[in-house]
Design a protein around this motif. Structure first.
Motif: not given
Length: 473
Positions: A131-147
């Motif tokens: 669960s925390s792995a998938v959560e991390s991937a989704l938060r990374f996607m959000q960070f990636y697009n924000n940057v």
């Protein structure tokens, strides 16, 4: 006074009887996925010990561990090598904060895992589970697009039948019936697509036409919403908890191409399929021919001996972040137990065991495993047996022509599991389905035992249903 007595009893350890453990659980333990009518007041089957592919329940009955715990005890129970590594690492270094220190085991493990990953996936972020792995991937996607200045590119595509976790964002992706009936989620961030389940395709439709319809649906969804709004597609190579849904051939590569053409991150959720379940460390490329942008993993990485998970990220994505105009932008995400030294040390030894012959053994026995389970389709209650590698599902139906589940008995899987338990096999029941994913060390003789017990459990269930007038097959 009662609570104090419970604490005194619980600290006795070996003197605690099975009955006492059950009573303590009913009074104090909240189980995962409880119903409102039983929450905080139930006890489940007590497991006392395990060895190889077997476990022993609270009454001393020896059982084949059909689900391998939760898809995870891949190298089997009671592997002294893993227990000793846990002890040795804890005695050397039991913990370090990942915020401003690191440990050697995590660096070595990251390099070993990257060596097995497809494409340019070369960097690993460790978590505590799937669960925390998938959560991390989704938060990374959000960070990636924000940057990258694409603050609107955040929607996530998921599918019916999917299971991606129990944290808030990962659970929002789930597409199984009942998962979200009473639970909230980030519905504004998720778009659901159809399940790639060939067994449930429209009547008269060929597999090829069904595949084309799935791809067309994906393309239409991207066009309708706009690629500039979609950040990621998250998909299991095999929808595990959804009933071991094996997608049609060439479906995943076609979806991968659409994602690449539209700059949508492809997240391959390999929490179940990685680390040997399909005979390889990762199944994305070796089995399904895809090279995702991110792979998530957990479960088999330590064979369940220690909670550990993670995501592997493409070098390309990290380079794009490093080249951005926001060098101080922070991926403000981490866990107290990220890169845990004990978990990483166990994973390294577990990988040694997998590479040392268990992966090859899994590939060798998988065809026999699938073929023997397929013989259960002779039983009139069984609609389909499907699977790949060492994971399979036996789906029971009321009528083979209509493929309907047993509407009058939604717990047929639990009935089969109860009979199998008496006969010496633990099954994972999912409503009208029985999921089998034994330890990778299982032999052909043990597969025969497992299938024989399952056959008898289903036969006894059929007789029960006939006597009750629930089913006339």
């Amino acid at each position: 006074m009662a609570a104090a007595q419970d604490m005194m009893t619980a600290t006795v350890g070996e003197a605690l009887s099975g009955e006492e453990a059950v009573e303590l659980a009913k009074r104090h333990l909240v189980q995962p996925w409880p119903t409102a009518g039983e929450i905080g007041a139930e006890a489940r089957s007590l497991i006392g010990e395990g060895e190889g592919i077997y476990i022993t329940d609270g009454s001393g009955k020896k059982l084949i561990d059909g689900p391998a715990g939760m898809w995870c005890t891949n190298v089997g129970h009671r592997r002294e090598e893993l227990a000793r590594v846990m002890y040795d690492q804890a005695m050397q270094l039991s913990y370090n904060t990942p915020w401003y220190t690191m440990n050697e085991a995590s660096a070595v493990l990251a390099e070993r895992i990257a060596g097995h990953a497809p494409g340019d996936l070369s960097h690993v972020f460790f978590t505590t589970g799937g669960s925390s792995a998938v959560e991390s991937a989704l938060r990374f996607m959000q960070f990636y697009n924000n940057v990258r200045g694409r603050t609107e590119k955040k929607l996530i595509l998921s599918r019916g039948g999917a299971y991606h976790g129990s944290t808030y964002l990962s659970a929002s992706l789930n597409g199984r019936p009942r998962d979200r009936d009473w639970m909230d989620g980030a519905d504004d961030l998720v778009v659901k697509l159809s399940s790639p389940d060939p067994f449930r395709r429209p009547a008269g439709m060929s597999i090829a036409a069904f595949t084309d319809s799935l791809v067309a649906e994906f393309e239409e969804t991207v066009k309708r919403i706009g690629a500039d709004k979609i950040g990621a597609f998250v998909g299991e190579p095999v929808q595990a908890s959804g009933g071991v849904i094996v997608p049609p051939e060439n479906y995943l590569p076609r979806i991968r191409k659409i994602c690449r053409d539209n700059d949508i991150l492809y997240v391959s959720d390999e929490v179940v399929t990685a680390f040997g379940r399909l005979g390889h460390v990762f199944a994305s490329e070796d089995v399904f021919g895809i090279d995702p942008d991110i792979i998530t993993f957990a479960k088999g990485v330590t064979s369940g001996y220690f909670p550990l998970g993670g995501m592997i990220v493409s070098e390309r994505l990290l380079q794009e972040l490093r080249r951005s105009n926001h060098p101080s932008a922070m991926y403000a995400h981490g866990l107290t137990y990220s890169s845990h030294p004990v978990g990483c040390a166990v994973a390294l030894k577990n990988l040694d065991l997998l590479e040392g012959g268990i992966l090859a053994h899994a590939r060798a026995v998988a065809p026999y495993f699938q073929a023997q389970l397929k013989t259960l389709e002779e039983l009139p209650l069984v609609g389909e047996v499907r699977g790949v590698g060492l994971m399979a599902c036996v789906e029971c139906v009321a009528d083979r022509d209509s493929k309907n589940p047993l509407e009058l008995d939604r717990n047929v899987g639990m009935r089969i599991d109860a009979h199998c338990h008496e006969l010496g096999l633990l099954v994972r029941p999912l409503i009208n389905m029985c999921v089998m994913s034994p330890p990778l060390t299982i032999t052909k003789e043990q597969i025969d035992d497992m299938v024989g017990i399952l056959r008898e459990g289903i036969s006894r269930t059929m007789e029960d249903l006939r006597k009750e007038g629930v089913w006339k097959g």
